[in-house]
Each structure stands twice: as C-alpha cells, then as structure tokens.
Design a protein around this motif. Structure first.
Motif, PDB file in Angstrom:
ATOM      1  N   LEU A 196       1.117  -1.045  -0.017  1.00 15.63           N
ATOM      2  CA  LEU A 196      -0.165  -0.322   0.365  1.00 15.63           C
ATOM      3  C   LEU A 196       0.770   0.743   0.067  1.00 15.63           C
ATOM      4  O   LEU A 196       0.840   2.042  -0.650  1.00 15.63           O
ATOM      5  N   ILE A 197       1.622   1.481   0.833  1.00 18.11           N
ATOM      6  CA  ILE A 197       2.950   2.757   0.902  1.00 18.11           C
ATOM      7  C   ILE A 197       3.742   2.631  -0.509  1.00 18.11           C
ATOM      8  O   ILE A 197       3.259   4.054  -1.330  1.00 18.11           O
ATOM      9  N   GLU A 198       4.206   1.031  -1.055  1.00 21.62           N
ATOM     10  CA  GLU A 198       4.804   2.178  -2.159  1.00 21.62           C
ATOM     11  C   GLU A 198       3.711   2.386  -3.311  1.00 21.62           C
ATOM     12  O   GLU A 198       3.740   3.217  -4.062  1.00 21.62           O
ATOM     13  N   GLU A 199       2.648   1.970  -3.523  1.00 20.25           N
ATOM     14  CA  GLU A 199       1.084   2.444  -4.377  1.00 20.25           C
ATOM     15  C   GLU A 199       1.430   3.822  -3.695  1.00 20.25           C
ATOM     16  O   GLU A 199       0.761   4.868  -5.038  1.00 20.25           O
ATOM     17  N   ALA A 200       1.024   3.617  -2.884  1.00 17.83           N
ATOM     18  CA  ALA A 200       0.335   6.184  -2.231  1.00 17.83           C
ATOM     19  C   ALA A 200       1.760   6.447  -2.403  1.00 17.83           C
ATOM     20  O   ALA A 200       1.348   7.695  -3.187  1.00 17.83           O
ATOM     21  N   ARG A 201       3.214   6.084  -2.721  1.00 18.03           N
ATOM     22  CA  ARG A 201       4.084   6.459  -3.308  1.00 18.03           C
ATOM     23  C   ARG A 201       4.687   7.105  -4.459  1.00 18.03           C
ATOM     24  O   ARG A 201       4.839   8.036  -5.096  1.00 18.03           O
ATOM     25  N   GLU A 202       3.626   6.368  -5.000  1.00 21.70           N
ATOM     26  CA  GLU A 202       3.340   6.844  -7.106  1.00 21.70           C
ATOM     27  C   GLU A 202       2.701   7.577  -7.115  1.00 21.70           C
ATOM     28  O   GLU A 202       2.414   8.298  -8.358  1.00 21.70           O
ATOM     29  N   GLN A 203       1.696   7.872  -6.290  1.00 20.86           N
ATOM     30  CA  GLN A 203       0.881   9.428  -6.638  1.00 20.86           C
ATOM     31  C   GLN A 203       1.291  10.860  -6.429  1.00 20.86           C
ATOM     32  O   GLN A 203       2.290  10.556  -5.509  1.00 20.86           O
TER      33      GLN A 203
END
Ligand SMILES: [Zn+2]
Length: 160
Positions: free
Chosen positions: A78-85
């Motif tokens: 989830l953290i990784e996904e959020a960092r891509e936003q």
C-alpha cells in the motif's frame, strides 16, 4: 502544519481509503500527514504479545479481536502504491511499535530493511500490565510502582 499521528486501521488497504485522509488533510490545510499502524495489526508481530496475553484474560480477548489482521508486506505494498501518486499533501508512513525491553532484538529484526518513513515507540504495557484500557484494571495495582516502571521503560526506549 503537520498531523503526525493518524491510524488507518479502520479501513482496507486501498488508495481510496488513503485518499480520504488526503482529502481531509487538504480541507484542514495540513502540509503533511503521518499515517501509521499499530504493530499488533500484523501477523508477524503477534509472538511479541505472548506474555501480555498470558498475563490477562482481558488482554487476551482484546488481542484476539484486534491482532494479526494483515501481513507487513500488504502494508508495504500500500505504501509503495501511495508513493507513486501525486497527492497535494506530503504523506509519511510508519509503524507504532509497542516497546518491550526484552524484545528489542525482535523489533530490530522485524523493522530492518523495510521502507518505513518512521518508527514510533510506544509503551502500552508495564511488566505485562495493559494500563490504558480500563480504569478498573488499576484496582489493587501499586500506582507508584507502575509509574516508576513506565518511566524506566521510557528512558530505555529513548536511548534506542
Ligand atoms: Zn497511536
């Protein structure tokens, strides 16, 4: 302005859920929010609580309801996904770790080489006693001893 202590445990690990915090932060004019999870949410941390669960039936019940809902890898995903936003506020992701002096090596092992922005140490148990759940649990406890031990643990946590 920063809100540095926001738990996300009441929702699923989705960007839609994270975006609700982002939207609220924008509305409240925060520049940065720090989202975190309690370590007991994760299966991998459950063994750390064996002694406190054995210490009290109440804690054991509470733990069975709350603990081990996710694996750490799900949160890291989830953290990784959020960092891509590209969000309009800065987000940091962390872990709130129950501090047990005798579990320092375990905690180090569980948190090393992970991509958390921050780790927060918290003392929620003193000599196995879960002091912040219900006032009636203090009946018969030696308040001075509990406070003294709380401060001793706080000092050793701060030294880490
Ligand atoms: Zn917290």
């Amino acid at each position: 302005m920063i809100d540095g202590h926001i738990h996300i445990e009441r929702g699923d690990y989705t960007l839609e859920w994270i975006e609700q915090f982002v939207n609220k932060a924008v509305e409240m004019e925060f520049d940065e929010i720090r989202l975190l999870e309690h370590c007991y949410i994760f299966e991998e941390f459950m063994p750390m609580y064996d002694s406190v669960c054995a210490h009290s039936e109440y804690v054991d019940d509470w733990f069975r309801r709350k603990a081990g809902k996710h694996r750490i890898s799900e949160y890291l995903g989830l953290i990784e996904e959020a960092r891509e936003q590209k969000y309009p506020v800065k987000i940091k992701f962390g872990l709130e770790i129950c501090y047990f002096k005798e579990r320092e090596a375990f905690i180090r092992e569980m948190t090393k080489d992970k991509e958390f922005d921050f780790l927060l140490g918290s003392i929620h148990f003193v000599d196995g006693f879960a002091f912040d759940h219900k006032p009636e649990h203090w009946i018969g406890m030696d308040v001075d001893t509990i406070y003294r031990r709380y401060f001793e643990d706080s000092v050793s946590l701060a030294k880490k």
